[in-house]
Scaffold this motif. Structure first.
Motif, PDB file in Angstrom:
ATOM      1  N   TRP A  31     -52.081 -29.347  70.455  1.00 54.45           N
ATOM      2  CA  TRP A  31     -53.377 -29.777  69.938  1.00 54.45           C
ATOM      3  C   TRP A  31     -53.234 -31.082  69.157  1.00 54.45           C
ATOM      4  CZ3 TRP A  31     -54.718 -30.212  64.713  1.00 54.45           C
ATOM      5  CH2 TRP A  31     -56.060 -30.536  64.477  1.00 54.45           C
ATOM      6  N   TRP A  32     -52.203 -31.166  68.312  1.00 55.35           N
ATOM      7  CA  TRP A  32     -51.999 -32.349  67.475  1.00 55.35           C
ATOM      8  C   TRP A  32     -51.733 -33.582  68.350  1.00 55.35           C
ATOM      9  CZ3 TRP A  32     -52.945 -33.163  62.497  1.00 55.35           C
ATOM     10  CH2 TRP A  32     -52.477 -34.332  61.919  1.00 55.35           C
ATOM     11  N   THR A  33     -50.901 -33.434  69.375  1.00 54.62           N
ATOM     12  CA  THR A  33     -50.604 -34.543  70.277  1.00 54.62           C
ATOM     13  C   THR A  33     -51.873 -35.014  70.977  1.00 54.62           C
ATOM     14  OG1 THR A  33     -48.390 -33.658  70.637  1.00 54.62           O
ATOM     15  CG2 THR A  33     -49.178 -35.262  72.236  1.00 54.62           C
ATOM     16  N   LYS A  34     -52.681 -34.078  71.458  1.00 55.42           N
ATOM     17  CA  LYS A  34     -53.932 -34.440  72.123  1.00 55.42           C
ATOM     18  C   LYS A  34     -54.870 -35.134  71.143  1.00 55.42           C
ATOM     19  CE  LYS A  34     -57.612 -32.501  74.998  1.00 55.42           C
ATOM     20  NZ  LYS A  34     -58.602 -33.403  74.491  1.00 55.42           N
ATOM     21  N   ARG A  35     -54.925 -34.660  69.923  1.00 60.52           N
ATOM     22  CA  ARG A  35     -55.781 -35.257  68.894  1.00 60.52           C
ATOM     23  C   ARG A  35     -55.365 -36.701  68.619  1.00 60.52           C
ATOM     24  NH1 ARG A  35     -55.144 -35.334  63.234  1.00 60.52           N
ATOM     25  NH2 ARG A  35     -57.103 -35.565  62.127  1.00 60.52           N
ATOM     26  N   ASP A  38     -56.335 -38.870  71.512  1.00 60.27           N
ATOM     27  CA  ASP A  38     -57.788 -39.108  71.491  1.00 60.27           C
ATOM     28  C   ASP A  38     -58.145 -40.139  70.430  1.00 60.27           C
ATOM     29  OD1 ASP A  38     -58.101 -37.290  73.518  1.00 60.27           O
ATOM     30  OD2 ASP A  38     -58.843 -35.670  72.230  1.00 60.27           O
ATOM     31  N   LYS A  39     -57.480 -40.091  69.272  1.00 60.38           N
ATOM     32  CA  LYS A  39     -57.732 -41.078  68.220  1.00 60.38           C
ATOM     33  C   LYS A  39     -57.376 -42.483  68.702  1.00 60.38           C
ATOM     34  CE  LYS A  39     -57.391 -39.095  63.630  1.00 60.38           C
ATOM     35  NZ  LYS A  39     -56.518 -39.043  62.449  1.00 60.38           N
ATOM     36  N   LYS A  40     -56.217 -42.624  69.348  1.00 64.38           N
ATOM     37  CA  LYS A  40     -55.797 -43.923  69.866  1.00 64.38           C
ATOM     38  C   LYS A  40     -56.781 -44.416  70.919  1.00 64.38           C
ATOM     39  CE  LYS A  40     -50.836 -43.817  69.078  1.00 64.38           C
ATOM     40  NZ  LYS A  40     -49.516 -43.843  69.698  1.00 64.38           N
ATOM     41  N   GLN A  41     -57.202 -43.507  71.796  1.00 62.93           N
ATOM     42  CA  GLN A  41     -58.142 -43.874  72.856  1.00 62.93           C
ATOM     43  C   GLN A  41     -59.477 -44.306  72.252  1.00 62.93           C
ATOM     44  OE1 GLN A  41     -57.362 -43.994  76.129  1.00 62.93           O
ATOM     45  NE2 GLN A  41     -59.356 -44.900  76.496  1.00 62.93           N
ATOM     46  N   GLU A  42     -59.928 -43.574  71.235  1.00 67.78           N
ATOM     47  CA  GLU A  42     -61.191 -43.900  70.577  1.00 67.78           C
ATOM     48  C   GLU A  42     -61.108 -45.273  69.920  1.00 67.78           C
ATOM     49  OE1 GLU A  42     -63.305 -42.311  66.623  1.00 67.78           O
ATOM     50  OE2 GLU A  42     -63.066 -40.785  68.185  1.00 67.78           O
ATOM     51  N   LYS A  43     -59.985 -45.551  69.272  1.00 69.26           N
ATOM     52  CA  LYS A  43     -59.791 -46.847  68.617  1.00 69.26           C
ATOM     53  C   LYS A  43     -59.793 -47.957  69.668  1.00 69.26           C
ATOM     54  CE  LYS A  43     -56.731 -49.129  65.324  1.00 69.26           C
ATOM     55  NZ  LYS A  43     -55.470 -49.038  64.602  1.00 69.26           N
ATOM     56  N   ARG A  44     -59.129 -47.734  70.777  1.00 70.06           N
ATOM     57  CA  ARG A  44     -59.055 -48.712  71.853  1.00 70.06           C
ATOM     58  C   ARG A  44     -60.460 -48.960  72.427  1.00 70.06           C
ATOM     59  NH1 ARG A  44     -55.238 -46.381  75.477  1.00 70.06           N
ATOM     60  NH2 ARG A  44     -53.713 -46.809  73.861  1.00 70.06           N
TER      61      ARG A  44
END
Length: 51
Positions: A31-35, A38-44
């Protein structure tokens, strides 16, 4: 009956705790890795850069 100065029932408790905790830890790490991804993707997506 003692092993390493602990009664047998304490070893049963420790083994049960390990059996319960390891799958929870694995699930949390997934879960933490996926989170984080997702944070990196959202920032990008948000700023349009490829950090």
């Amino acid at each position: 009956m003692e092993f390493l100065e602990m009664e047998w029932y304490w070893w049963v408790v420790i083994i049960i705790a390990i059996i319960v905790v390891i799958p929870i830890k694995v699930k949390f790490m997934k879960w933490w890795t996926k989170r984080e991804q997702d944070k990196k993707q959202e920032k990008r997506d948000k700023w349009g850069d490829s950090e």
